[in-house]
Design a protein around this motif. Sequence first.
Motif, PDB file in Angstrom:
ATOM      1  N   ARG A 290       0.819  -1.225   0.000  1.00 45.52           N
ATOM      2  CA  ARG A 290       0.000   0.000   0.000  1.00 45.52           C
ATOM      3  C   ARG A 290       0.852   1.273   0.000  1.00 45.52           C
ATOM      4  O   ARG A 290       0.310   2.373   0.093  1.00 45.52           O
ATOM      5  N   ARG A 291       2.156   1.151  -0.093  1.00 52.43           N
ATOM      6  CA  ARG A 291       3.027   2.330  -0.114  1.00 52.43           C
ATOM      7  C   ARG A 291       3.419   2.658  -1.553  1.00 52.43           C
ATOM      8  O   ARG A 291       4.057   1.848  -2.221  1.00 52.43           O
ATOM      9  N   LEU A 292       3.028   3.828  -2.033  1.00 55.64           N
ATOM     10  CA  LEU A 292       3.479   4.329  -3.319  1.00 55.64           C
ATOM     11  C   LEU A 292       4.621   5.300  -3.045  1.00 55.64           C
ATOM     12  O   LEU A 292       4.413   6.352  -2.450  1.00 55.64           O
ATOM     13  N   MET A 293       5.837   4.906  -3.445  1.00 56.34           N
ATOM     14  CA  MET A 293       7.026   5.717  -3.162  1.00 56.34           C
ATOM     15  C   MET A 293       7.550   6.321  -4.454  1.00 56.34           C
ATOM     16  O   MET A 293       7.403   5.717  -5.510  1.00 56.34           O
ATOM     17  N   TYR A 294       8.163   7.498  -4.356  1.00 57.69           N
ATOM     18  CA  TYR A 294       8.771   8.066  -5.551  1.00 57.69           C
ATOM     19  C   TYR A 294      10.201   8.510  -5.243  1.00 57.69           C
ATOM     20  O   TYR A 294      10.539   8.950  -4.145  1.00 57.69           O
ATOM     21  N   TYR A 302      16.793   6.309  -0.477  1.00 57.36           N
ATOM     22  CA  TYR A 302      15.634   6.836   0.244  1.00 57.36           C
ATOM     23  C   TYR A 302      14.614   7.394  -0.739  1.00 57.36           C
ATOM     24  O   TYR A 302      14.979   8.028  -1.731  1.00 57.36           O
ATOM     25  N   ALA A 303      13.346   7.202  -0.422  1.00 59.37           N
ATOM     26  CA  ALA A 303      12.277   7.779  -1.235  1.00 59.37           C
ATOM     27  C   ALA A 303      12.183   9.279  -0.974  1.00 59.37           C
ATOM     28  O   ALA A 303      12.400   9.734   0.150  1.00 59.37           O
ATOM     29  N   ARG A 304      11.842  10.054  -2.008  1.00 60.79           N
ATOM     30  CA  ARG A 304      11.590  11.494  -1.830  1.00 60.79           C
ATOM     31  C   ARG A 304      10.264  11.708  -1.103  1.00 60.79           C
ATOM     32  O   ARG A 304      10.050  12.727  -0.459  1.00 60.79           O
ATOM     33  N   GLY A 305       9.365  10.758  -1.271  1.00 58.66           N
ATOM     34  CA  GLY A 305       8.068  10.852  -0.618  1.00 58.66           C
ATOM     35  C   GLY A 305       7.308   9.550  -0.752  1.00 58.66           C
ATOM     36  O   GLY A 305       7.664   8.685  -1.564  1.00 58.66           O
ATOM     37  N   GLU A 306       6.289   9.371   0.072  1.00 58.95           N
ATOM     38  CA  GLU A 306       5.469   8.164   0.040  1.00 58.95           C
ATOM     39  C   GLU A 306       3.998   8.555   0.165  1.00 58.95           C
ATOM     40  O   GLU A 306       3.652   9.513   0.851  1.00 58.95           O
ATOM     41  N   VAL A 307       3.153   7.805  -0.526  1.00 60.61           N
ATOM     42  CA  VAL A 307       1.703   8.018  -0.475  1.00 60.61           C
ATOM     43  C   VAL A 307       1.067   6.708  -0.035  1.00 60.61           C
ATOM     44  O   VAL A 307       1.384   5.649  -0.576  1.00 60.61           O
ATOM     45  N   PHE A 308       0.185   6.767   0.930  1.00 62.20           N
ATOM     46  CA  PHE A 308      -0.537   5.570   1.375  1.00 62.20           C
ATOM     47  C   PHE A 308      -1.779   5.387   0.501  1.00 62.20           C
ATOM     48  O   PHE A 308      -2.532   6.335   0.274  1.00 62.20           O
ATOM     49  N   ILE A 309      -1.946   4.172  -0.018  1.00 59.51           N
ATOM     50  CA  ILE A 309      -3.117   3.864  -0.851  1.00 59.51           C
ATOM     51  C   ILE A 309      -4.023   2.912  -0.073  1.00 59.51           C
ATOM     52  O   ILE A 309      -3.695   1.732   0.104  1.00 59.51           O
ATOM     53  N   GLY A 310      -5.148   3.443   0.418  1.00 64.36           N
ATOM     54  CA  GLY A 310      -6.071   2.640   1.215  1.00 64.36           C
ATOM     55  C   GLY A 310      -7.073   1.892   0.344  1.00 64.36           C
ATOM     56  O   GLY A 310      -6.803   1.582  -0.818  1.00 64.36           O
ATOM     57  N   SER A 311      -8.249   1.620   0.912  1.00 69.63           N
ATOM     58  CA  SER A 311      -9.242   0.824   0.187  1.00 69.63           C
ATOM     59  C   SER A 311     -10.460   1.687  -0.177  1.00 69.63           C
ATOM     60  O   SER A 311     -10.661   2.770   0.374  1.00 69.63           O
ATOM     61  N   LYS A 312     -11.287   1.167  -1.094  1.00 72.83           N
ATOM     62  CA  LYS A 312     -12.461   1.931  -1.545  1.00 72.83           C
ATOM     63  C   LYS A 312     -13.434   2.155  -0.386  1.00 72.83           C
ATOM     64  O   LYS A 312     -14.119   3.173  -0.340  1.00 72.83           O
ATOM     65  N   GLU A 313     -13.489   1.187   0.577  1.00 77.14           N
ATOM     66  CA  GLU A 313     -14.370   1.373   1.751  1.00 77.14           C
ATOM     67  C   GLU A 313     -13.962   2.587   2.567  1.00 77.14           C
ATOM     68  O   GLU A 313     -14.750   3.133   3.323  1.00 77.14           O
ATOM     69  N   ASN A 314     -12.691   2.991   2.431  1.00 75.38           N
ATOM     70  CA  ASN A 314     -12.180   4.131   3.190  1.00 75.38           C
ATOM     71  C   ASN A 314     -11.986   5.369   2.310  1.00 75.38           C
ATOM     72  O   ASN A 314     -11.162   6.225   2.588  1.00 75.38           O
ATOM     73  N   ASN A 315     -12.760   5.402   1.223  1.00 70.25           N
ATOM     74  CA  ASN A 315     -12.827   6.582   0.347  1.00 70.25           C
ATOM     75  C   ASN A 315     -11.545   6.864  -0.447  1.00 70.25           C
ATOM     76  O   ASN A 315     -11.163   8.024  -0.651  1.00 70.25           O
ATOM     77  N   TYR A 316     -10.874   5.806  -0.881  1.00 74.27           N
ATOM     78  CA  TYR A 316      -9.769   5.935  -1.835  1.00 74.27           C
ATOM     79  C   TYR A 316     -10.290   5.508  -3.204  1.00 74.27           C
ATOM     80  O   TYR A 316     -10.925   4.463  -3.333  1.00 74.27           O
ATOM     81  N   THR A 317     -10.014   6.322  -4.213  1.00 73.43           N
ATOM     82  CA  THR A 317     -10.408   5.956  -5.582  1.00 73.43           C
ATOM     83  C   THR A 317      -9.298   6.365  -6.549  1.00 73.43           C
ATOM     84  O   THR A 317      -8.487   7.249  -6.250  1.00 73.43           O
ATOM     85  N   VAL A 318      -9.288   5.722  -7.705  1.00 71.46           N
ATOM     86  CA  VAL A 318      -8.348   6.087  -8.766  1.00 71.46           C
ATOM     87  C   VAL A 318      -9.149   6.436 -10.010  1.00 71.46           C
ATOM     88  O   VAL A 318     -10.106   5.740 -10.365  1.00 71.46           O
TER      89      VAL A 318
END
Length: 384
Positions: A290-294, A302-318
């Motif tokens: 669930r970690r999107l790193m760039y 080391y990553a410059r940053g990280e984004v947490f990608i949760g689930s649709k039940e928790n209001n994450y969408t693509v």
Amino acid sequence: MSGAEQQKQEKQQKMRALLQELLQRAGNGTCADCGAADPEWASLTLGVFVCQACSTFHKANPNISRVKSVYLDPWQASEVEFMASAGNDAAKAKYEQKIPAFYYRPTHTDCQVLREQWFRARYERDEFVYIEKQEPYSTGYREGFLWKRGRDNGQFLSRKFILSEREGSLKYFNKHDAREPKAVMRIETLNATFRPAKIGSPNGLQVTYLRDNSTRNIFVYHEDGKEMVDWFNAIRAARFHYLQVAFPGASDADLVPKLTRNFVKEGYMEKTGPKQTEGFKKRWFTMDDRRLMYFKDPLDAYARGEVFIGSKENNYTVLSGLPPSTQGNRWPFGITIVTPDRKFLFACETEAEQKDWIAAFQRVINRPMLPQEYAVEAHFKHKP
């Protein structure tokens, strides 16, 4: 056509028909080595049916195996009889008697070194017949030298590594006689994945771990493929025994998928900042669970940053595309990830890459979050 040639042709047709029947038997319909469907080659010495890719290991080792094409080569009746008396299930019973639960079984999608060493472990070294041959990865302790990529200069230098299940860590030392390790990686958060193309070595391994809940990468290799695969399985063994203690009620089937994981997807995209007023910058992205790193470079520690990608039940969408007001992206194929707190905007160079990334994000978002993942999400929300 002469009568003799006709007889010969009819005999081969009969042999092929018998081989086709053998392929219908239980166990023979998939490659004995990697599980790929519809094997087209057979080992006349080991009595197994294998796929085109795995046949290359057999062909390269005629002292272990001699192979023929099921469809193209001429067959003798005695050879077909041998294949009928053997087969994939019989070979499995013979060569896989004592495989540790943690040992990684490669599939047809895995890299060459994993598949080749699996071939050698089974047929050449008899590692799963004699338990004492498993000592390099099963004792809970391993030390040795690996080539490690320097964080700043990109050079690979020889470094001493010690894996200790008892101490719950993998350490490496910058000097061979150093008393204090340069880094201590906890087995609890350790992951190892083969990345030969990325690292530039056929035996290249990427090891990640968490420090202060941020991901750190190290890149290592060894000239000897067996050595590197032994390290990989030693890490899996240490993780397995850690998880057995951490989750005492869990079955092996529950724990084995957690030992190591390949990344969901990696590749270049463009990104912009949280206010979406700055320009888009090209970055290397790694989706690890669930970690999107760039990263600025694929081999950054080391990553410059990280984004947490949760689930649709928790209001994450693509979503495909970018908001209409977006400016500054050079690449035309946009992706918007909507989280409970904000939107993240990315752009891909090609439509195929955009579709691949969206599919990867969707797989993660469609998966319900585990209890421990809520704690990770909370940490991301409270990052300064």
